[in-house]
Design a protein around this motif. Sequence first.
Motif, PDB file in Angstrom:
ATOM      1  N   ARG A  95      -2.119 -11.588  -1.387  1.00 36.86           N
ATOM      2  CA  ARG A  95      -1.988 -10.183  -1.794  1.00 36.86           C
ATOM      3  C   ARG A  95      -1.501  -9.382  -0.601  1.00 36.86           C
ATOM      4  NH1 ARG A  95      -2.488  -8.881  -6.779  1.00 36.86           N
ATOM      5  NH2 ARG A  95      -2.319  -6.718  -6.166  1.00 36.86           N
ATOM      6  N   THR A 103      -2.224   4.402  -1.461  1.00 37.76           N
ATOM      7  CA  THR A 103      -1.568   3.128  -1.749  1.00 37.76           C
ATOM      8  C   THR A 103      -0.132   3.361  -2.180  1.00 37.76           C
ATOM      9  OG1 THR A 103      -3.624   2.030  -2.367  1.00 37.76           O
ATOM     10  CG2 THR A 103      -1.582   1.096  -3.250  1.00 37.76           C
ATOM     11  N   HIS A 119      -0.698  -5.398   0.682  1.00 32.06           N
ATOM     12  CA  HIS A 119      -1.030  -4.002   0.391  1.00 32.06           C
ATOM     13  C   HIS A 119      -0.501  -3.128   1.517  1.00 32.06           C
ATOM     14  CE1 HIS A 119      -3.632  -0.396   0.295  1.00 32.06           C
ATOM     15  NE2 HIS A 119      -3.581  -0.575  -1.000  1.00 32.06           N
ATOM     16  N   CYS A 120       0.056  -1.980   1.141  1.00 34.17           N
ATOM     17  CA  CYS A 120       0.535  -1.019   2.131  1.00 34.17           C
ATOM     18  C   CYS A 120       0.147   0.382   1.682  1.00 34.17           C
ATOM     19  CB  CYS A 120       2.058  -1.121   2.278  1.00 34.17           C
ATOM     20  SG  CYS A 120       2.759   0.025   3.483  1.00 34.17           S
ATOM     21  N   SER A 121      -0.446   1.119   2.613  1.00 32.68           N
ATOM     22  CA  SER A 121      -0.775   2.514   2.314  1.00 32.68           C
ATOM     23  C   SER A 121      -0.179   3.406   3.401  1.00 32.68           C
ATOM     24  CB  SER A 121      -2.291   2.724   2.234  1.00 32.68           C
ATOM     25  OG  SER A 121      -2.893   2.486   3.487  1.00 32.68           O
ATOM     26  N   GLN A 132       2.154   0.243  -1.892  1.00 31.33           N
ATOM     27  CA  GLN A 132       2.525  -1.098  -2.354  1.00 31.33           C
ATOM     28  C   GLN A 132       1.259  -1.923  -2.491  1.00 31.33           C
ATOM     29  OE1 GLN A 132       5.694  -1.595   0.925  1.00 31.33           O
ATOM     30  NE2 GLN A 132       6.489  -2.807  -0.788  1.00 31.33           N
ATOM     31  N   ASP A 133       1.153  -2.649  -3.584  1.00 31.03           N
ATOM     32  CA  ASP A 133       0.018  -3.545  -3.819  1.00 31.03           C
ATOM     33  C   ASP A 133       0.512  -4.637  -4.753  1.00 31.03           C
ATOM     34  OD1 ASP A 133      -2.509  -4.635  -3.788  1.00 31.03           O
ATOM     35  OD2 ASP A 133      -3.321  -3.264  -5.295  1.00 31.03           O
TER      36      ASP A 133
END
Length: 177
Positions: free
Chosen positions: A94, A103, A96-98, A105-106
């Motif tokens: 997984r 958030t 994830h980018c915040s 991108q997930d």
Amino acid sequence: MRPCSFQIPEGCSELHHEVELGVVISEKCSAVPEGAAMQHVAGYALALDMTARDFQNEAKAKGHPWTMAKCFDTACPVSAFVPRDRIPDTSGVRLHCSVNGQTRQDGATADMHFSVPFLISYISRYITLEPGDLVLTGTPAGVGPVRAGDVIEATMADQSGGQLTKITFGVEKSSQS
């Protein structure tokens, strides 16, 4: 932990983040069959593949290469190395980018267009991969802009949700501006 800084390149007015799984090559390989590709993987890293979108759009419109849109100082911050045995199945990672705690991108590597073995096999048909080379695998939906003052946080987790690595970067104007 104090975030490292990322610098917006001089003249850039539209910078986008793209979180990606990076694959670290273990040994020299050329024309690797897909079934043998994972034997050439040392491990992984989390990467922020930053794109100067305005540079890219201008180059595309002129039919020029996109080099400056992707290859500028601080263009690809990378996490610490994650050994291969920590990710036994690359389809279950997984990403994830915040940005500023929101958030953006997930996604899961299972949703990538191409598998890691396919990418290594395909690339190695044309380019000899060397130990330490980093192959980026693509980004989940949600690519978007960042500005000076923003803080980008990216994480990589295994199938059970256990965090494998995390990177945090503050976005700054170029020191040349």
